[in-house]
Write a protein that holds these residues in place. Structure first.
Motif, PDB file in Angstrom:
ATOM      1  N   ARG A  71      37.088  22.748  29.734  1.00 31.61           N
ATOM      2  CA  ARG A  71      37.750  21.346  30.339  1.00 31.61           C
ATOM      3  C   ARG A  71      36.465  20.660  31.135  1.00 31.61           C
ATOM      4  O   ARG A  71      35.780  21.386  31.782  1.00 31.61           O
ATOM      5  N   ARG A 102      30.357  34.278  41.829  1.00 28.12           N
ATOM      6  CA  ARG A 102      31.797  34.373  42.669  1.00 28.12           C
ATOM      7  C   ARG A 102      32.204  35.743  42.659  1.00 28.12           C
ATOM      8  O   ARG A 102      32.904  36.070  43.719  1.00 28.12           O
ATOM      9  N   LYS A 103      31.990  36.844  41.787  1.00 35.38           N
ATOM     10  CA  LYS A 103      32.227  38.258  41.962  1.00 35.38           C
ATOM     11  C   LYS A 103      31.623  38.648  43.211  1.00 35.38           C
ATOM     12  O   LYS A 103      32.183  39.333  43.970  1.00 35.38           O
ATOM     13  N   ILE A 125      28.141  29.268  33.179  1.00 38.64           N
ATOM     14  CA  ILE A 125      29.467  29.652  33.560  1.00 38.64           C
ATOM     15  C   ILE A 125      29.590  31.141  33.729  1.00 38.64           C
ATOM     16  O   ILE A 125      30.091  31.677  34.578  1.00 38.64           O
ATOM     17  N   ASP A 141      28.014  31.779  36.987  1.00 39.78           N
ATOM     18  CA  ASP A 141      29.001  31.357  38.022  1.00 39.78           C
ATOM     19  C   ASP A 141      29.835  32.550  38.372  1.00 39.78           C
ATOM     20  O   ASP A 141      30.193  32.726  39.350  1.00 39.78           O
ATOM     21  N   CYS A 142      30.372  32.870  37.334  1.00 34.84           N
ATOM     22  CA  CYS A 142      31.469  34.039  37.310  1.00 34.84           C
ATOM     23  C   CYS A 142      30.854  35.059  37.995  1.00 34.84           C
ATOM     24  O   CYS A 142      31.296  35.691  38.975  1.00 34.84           O
ATOM     25  N   ARG A 165      36.225  20.019  44.380  1.00 36.22           N
ATOM     26  CA  ARG A 165      36.140  20.963  43.143  1.00 36.22           C
ATOM     27  C   ARG A 165      37.185  22.169  43.370  1.00 36.22           C
ATOM     28  O   ARG A 165      37.581  22.555  44.388  1.00 36.22           O
ATOM     29  N   PRO A 166      37.782  22.321  42.021  1.00 34.72           N
ATOM     30  CA  PRO A 166      38.572  23.473  41.940  1.00 34.72           C
ATOM     31  C   PRO A 166      37.859  24.866  42.401  1.00 34.72           C
ATOM     32  O   PRO A 166      36.896  24.844  42.058  1.00 34.72           O
ATOM     33  N   ASP A 167      38.711  25.790  42.768  1.00 37.53           N
ATOM     34  CA  ASP A 167      37.965  27.066  42.969  1.00 37.53           C
ATOM     35  C   ASP A 167      38.063  27.905  41.577  1.00 37.53           C
ATOM     36  O   ASP A 167      39.100  28.709  41.478  1.00 37.53           O
ATOM     37  N   ALA A 168      37.324  27.329  40.814  1.00 37.86           N
ATOM     38  CA  ALA A 168      37.227  27.986  39.407  1.00 37.86           C
ATOM     39  C   ALA A 168      35.636  28.256  39.027  1.00 37.86           C
ATOM     40  O   ALA A 168      34.749  27.171  39.263  1.00 37.86           O
ATOM     41  N   PRO A 169      35.246  28.788  38.014  1.00 37.96           N
ATOM     42  CA  PRO A 169      33.809  28.944  37.674  1.00 37.96           C
ATOM     43  C   PRO A 169      33.747  27.549  36.933  1.00 37.96           C
ATOM     44  O   PRO A 169      34.418  27.028  36.303  1.00 37.96           O
ATOM     45  N   ALA A 170      32.377  27.147  37.071  1.00 39.19           N
ATOM     46  CA  ALA A 170      32.092  25.736  36.510  1.00 39.19           C
ATOM     47  C   ALA A 170      30.322  25.746  36.437  1.00 39.19           C
ATOM     48  O   ALA A 170      29.745  26.514  36.977  1.00 39.19           O
TER      49      ALA A 170
END
Length: 179
Positions: free
Chosen positions: A2, A99-100, A92, A95-96, A17-22
């Motif tokens: 997306r 985040r982890k 991405i 970013d994942c 920003r949504p809390d998702a990898p980007a």
């Protein structure tokens, strides 16, 4: 995947920003703030999001500046579509992983907050390699009391070993009391 398109860097900065990898795909030349300026603002604000630069007007100093500031890739036009897709996938994944790692640190920080002040003191001394007897002497208590407090630290931090506790303390930036 997306995608979200922004007319300017300022529009992006105002977006929640949504809390998702980007990741961000930025041109070096943009209206208002340049891509490099936006990257600098994000770094200064401690907002981590992987960035991929694309440009038809790049030079070596520009690409070095972008990469030193943490860019994932610096693509000059024309570039293959696959090169951009590969860079996006890499960004991405980065970013994942970030985040982890941040979630693990937040969880460890929450566990650390459960420790009493004395348990924090015991933790700081134990991770420097001091024995229970030495910790007791520094804190003016008994070795038996330190053993109980150390067990509490291990349980609350969910550390399976001293080595694991040391790694946790390093990640949390817990200062060493041994100087």
């Amino acid at each position: 995947m997306r995608a979200q398109i922004f007319a300017s860097a300022q529009d992006f900065l105002m977006f929640k920003r949504p809390d998702a990898p980007a990741c961000l795909v930025l041109d070096v030349r943009m209206p208002g703030l340049s891509g490099l300026d936006l990257q600098s603002e994000l770094v200064a604000a401690d907002l981590t999001i992987p960035i991929i630069f694309i440009t038809g007007h790049g030079d070596i100093p520009m690409s070095v500046q972008a990469m030193k500031a943490g860019a994932v890739e610096f693509l000059t036009k024309p570039f293959r579509d696959q090169a951009l897709l590969d860079a996006i996938h890499q960004a991405i994944q980065r970013d994942c992983a970030d985040r982890k790692r941040q979630a693990e640190i937040a969880e460890q920080r929450a566990r650390y907050e459960l420790l009493t002040q004395r348990e924090r003191e015991v933790l700081a001394l134990v991770v420097t390699g001091l024995l229970n007897k030495q910790v007791a002497a520094k804190l003016g208590t008994t070795e038996f009391t330190v053993k109980i407090q150390r067990r509490g630290v291990m349980q609350k931090m969910r550390a399976g070993s001293l080595a694991e506790l040391v790694r946790m303390a390093e990640k949390l930036g817990i200062p060493s009391s041994k100087n």
